[in-house]
Design a protein around this motif. Sequence first.
Motif, PDB file in Angstrom:
ATOM      1  N   TYR A 167       0.816  -1.211   0.000  1.00  0.00           N
ATOM      2  CA  TYR A 167       0.000   0.000   0.000  1.00  0.00           C
ATOM      3  C   TYR A 167       0.849   1.260   0.000  1.00  0.00           C
ATOM      4  N   ILE A 168       2.162   1.113   0.143  1.00  0.00           N
ATOM      5  CA  ILE A 168       3.068   2.258   0.075  1.00  0.00           C
ATOM      6  C   ILE A 168       3.808   2.165  -1.253  1.00  0.00           C
ATOM      7  N   THR A 169       3.096   2.424  -2.320  1.00  0.00           N
ATOM      8  CA  THR A 169       3.681   2.355  -3.652  1.00  0.00           C
ATOM      9  C   THR A 169       3.216   3.554  -4.452  1.00  0.00           C
ATOM     10  N   GLY A 170       3.729   3.642  -5.639  1.00  0.00           N
ATOM     11  CA  GLY A 170       3.311   4.707  -6.528  1.00  0.00           C
ATOM     12  C   GLY A 170       1.972   4.389  -7.163  1.00  0.00           C
ATOM     13  N   THR A 171       1.598   5.198  -8.124  1.00  0.00           N
ATOM     14  CA  THR A 171       0.298   5.017  -8.770  1.00  0.00           C
ATOM     15  C   THR A 171       0.238   3.725  -9.580  1.00  0.00           C
ATOM     16  N   ASP A 172       1.356   3.281 -10.114  1.00  0.00           N
ATOM     17  CA  ASP A 172       1.325   2.030 -10.868  1.00  0.00           C
ATOM     18  C   ASP A 172       1.062   0.839  -9.953  1.00  0.00           C
ATOM     19  N   GLY A 173       1.622   0.858  -8.749  1.00  0.00           N
ATOM     20  CA  GLY A 173       1.361  -0.212  -7.785  1.00  0.00           C
ATOM     21  C   GLY A 173      -0.106  -0.273  -7.394  1.00  0.00           C
ATOM     22  N   ARG A 174      -0.698   0.886  -7.240  1.00  0.00           N
ATOM     23  CA  ARG A 174      -2.131   0.933  -6.902  1.00  0.00           C
ATOM     24  C   ARG A 174      -2.980   0.383  -8.047  1.00  0.00           C
ATOM     25  N   SER A 175      -2.609   0.705  -9.269  1.00  0.00           N
ATOM     26  CA  SER A 175      -3.406   0.212 -10.406  1.00  0.00           C
ATOM     27  C   SER A 175      -3.264  -1.304 -10.562  1.00  0.00           C
ATOM     28  N   TYR A 176      -2.075  -1.861 -10.318  1.00  0.00           N
ATOM     29  CA  TYR A 176      -1.904  -3.310 -10.376  1.00  0.00           C
ATOM     30  C   TYR A 176      -2.700  -4.004  -9.276  1.00  0.00           C
ATOM     31  N   ARG A 177      -2.716  -3.420  -8.085  1.00  0.00           N
ATOM     32  CA  ARG A 177      -3.484  -3.990  -6.979  1.00  0.00           C
ATOM     33  C   ARG A 177      -4.976  -3.933  -7.288  1.00  0.00           C
ATOM     34  N   ALA A 178      -5.442  -2.804  -7.838  1.00  0.00           N
ATOM     35  CA  ALA A 178      -6.858  -2.686  -8.208  1.00  0.00           C
ATOM     36  C   ALA A 178      -7.201  -3.667  -9.328  1.00  0.00           C
ATOM     37  N   TYR A 179      -6.307  -3.848 -10.260  1.00  0.00           N
ATOM     38  CA  TYR A 179      -6.503  -4.820 -11.342  1.00  0.00           C
ATOM     39  C   TYR A 179      -6.672  -6.221 -10.767  1.00  0.00           C
ATOM     40  N   PHE A 180      -5.835  -6.564  -9.797  1.00  0.00           N
ATOM     41  CA  PHE A 180      -5.926  -7.881  -9.158  1.00  0.00           C
ATOM     42  C   PHE A 180      -7.255  -8.033  -8.423  1.00  0.00           C
ATOM     43  N   LYS A 181      -7.651  -7.026  -7.686  1.00  0.00           N
ATOM     44  CA  LYS A 181      -8.863  -7.113  -6.861  1.00  0.00           C
ATOM     45  C   LYS A 181     -10.144  -7.107  -7.699  1.00  0.00           C
ATOM     46  N   GLU A 182     -10.187  -6.281  -8.743  1.00  0.00           N
ATOM     47  CA  GLU A 182     -11.452  -6.040  -9.432  1.00  0.00           C
ATOM     48  C   GLU A 182     -11.622  -6.795 -10.753  1.00  0.00           C
ATOM     49  N   ASN A 183     -10.545  -7.012 -11.488  1.00  0.00           N
ATOM     50  CA  ASN A 183     -10.690  -7.513 -12.848  1.00  0.00           C
ATOM     51  C   ASN A 183     -10.340  -8.982 -13.046  1.00  0.00           C
ATOM     52  N   ILE A 184      -9.497  -9.512 -12.220  1.00  0.00           N
ATOM     53  CA  ILE A 184      -8.987 -10.864 -12.454  1.00  0.00           C
ATOM     54  C   ILE A 184      -9.952 -11.913 -11.890  1.00  0.00           C
ATOM     55  N   PRO A 185     -10.370 -12.877 -12.741  1.00  0.00           N
ATOM     56  CA  PRO A 185     -11.168 -13.995 -12.232  1.00  0.00           C
ATOM     57  C   PRO A 185     -10.246 -15.096 -11.715  1.00  0.00           C
ATOM     58  N   THR A 186     -10.817 -16.065 -11.067  1.00  0.00           N
ATOM     59  CA  THR A 186     -10.024 -17.216 -10.655  1.00  0.00           C
ATOM     60  C   THR A 186      -9.637 -18.020 -11.893  1.00  0.00           C
ATOM     61  N   LEU A 187      -8.773 -18.968 -11.705  1.00  0.00           N
ATOM     62  CA  LEU A 187      -8.245 -19.751 -12.819  1.00  0.00           C
ATOM     63  C   LEU A 187      -9.352 -20.531 -13.534  1.00  0.00           C
ATOM     64  N   PHE A 188     -10.376 -20.917 -12.803  1.00  0.00           N
ATOM     65  CA  PHE A 188     -11.459 -21.706 -13.379  1.00  0.00           C
ATOM     66  C   PHE A 188     -12.325 -20.904 -14.350  1.00  0.00           C
ATOM     67  N   HIS A 189     -12.328 -19.566 -14.216  1.00  0.00           N
ATOM     68  CA  HIS A 189     -13.123 -18.696 -15.089  1.00  0.00           C
ATOM     69  C   HIS A 189     -12.227 -17.845 -15.991  1.00  0.00           C
ATOM     70  N   PHE A 190     -10.988 -18.236 -16.135  1.00  0.00           N
ATOM     71  CA  PHE A 190     -10.018 -17.420 -16.868  1.00  0.00           C
ATOM     72  C   PHE A 190     -10.303 -17.370 -18.372  1.00  0.00           C
ATOM     73  N   SER A 191     -10.887 -18.410 -18.919  1.00  0.00           N
ATOM     74  CA  SER A 191     -11.153 -18.434 -20.364  1.00  0.00           C
ATOM     75  C   SER A 191     -12.176 -17.373 -20.775  1.00  0.00           C
ATOM     76  N   GLU A 192     -13.005 -16.921 -19.851  1.00  0.00           N
ATOM     77  CA  GLU A 192     -14.024 -15.911 -20.143  1.00  0.00           C
ATOM     78  C   GLU A 192     -13.485 -14.493 -19.995  1.00  0.00           C
ATOM     79  N   TYR A 193     -12.242 -14.355 -19.557  1.00  0.00           N
ATOM     80  CA  TYR A 193     -11.688 -13.056 -19.213  1.00  0.00           C
ATOM     81  C   TYR A 193     -11.203 -12.305 -20.450  1.00  0.00           C
ATOM     82  N   ASN A 194     -11.519 -11.012 -20.524  1.00  0.00           N
ATOM     83  CA  ASN A 194     -11.024 -10.127 -21.576  1.00  0.00           C
ATOM     84  C   ASN A 194      -9.757  -9.455 -21.055  1.00  0.00           C
TER      85      ASN A 194
END
Length: 128
Positions: free
Chosen positions: A42-69
């Motif tokens: 949580y003590i990172t620059g803006t790119d670290g925050r965007s990667y963390r948000a990407y992980f939390k909000e956009n990434i599905p689990t491995l079982f639903h990965f084929s449906e992911y854009n």
Amino acid sequence: MVYYLGIATLIFMGYFTSKNSDKYLNAMLCILFVFIALHNPYITGTDGRSYRAYFKENIPTLFHFSEYNHTYEIGYALLNSLAKTIHNDYFIFQLIYSFIAIFLLGLVLKKTKLADQEKLLLLFVYFF
């Protein structure tokens, strides 16, 4: 910044040691892994925050990965998905990613035909 300077100084000092350079190199790789994997995400620059948000909000689990854009590269997204399947915590992803990065860096350093001290210098340049 003090942490970076401290680790960079230790790596640079390793260049001047003639005995046990290989052990010193392995110790520095372990210290780098601990530093990279266990720093506060949580003590990172803006790119670290965007990667963390990407992980939390956009990434599905491995079982639903084929449906992911895919927004990012497929390998990075797949690694995120694998980490999210193991545990839905960004810290777990950091551990996995850091382990892979340091393992590959160590593998490259071991396979090069450089002397141990030159490997430490290469590690210093890579890190700093």
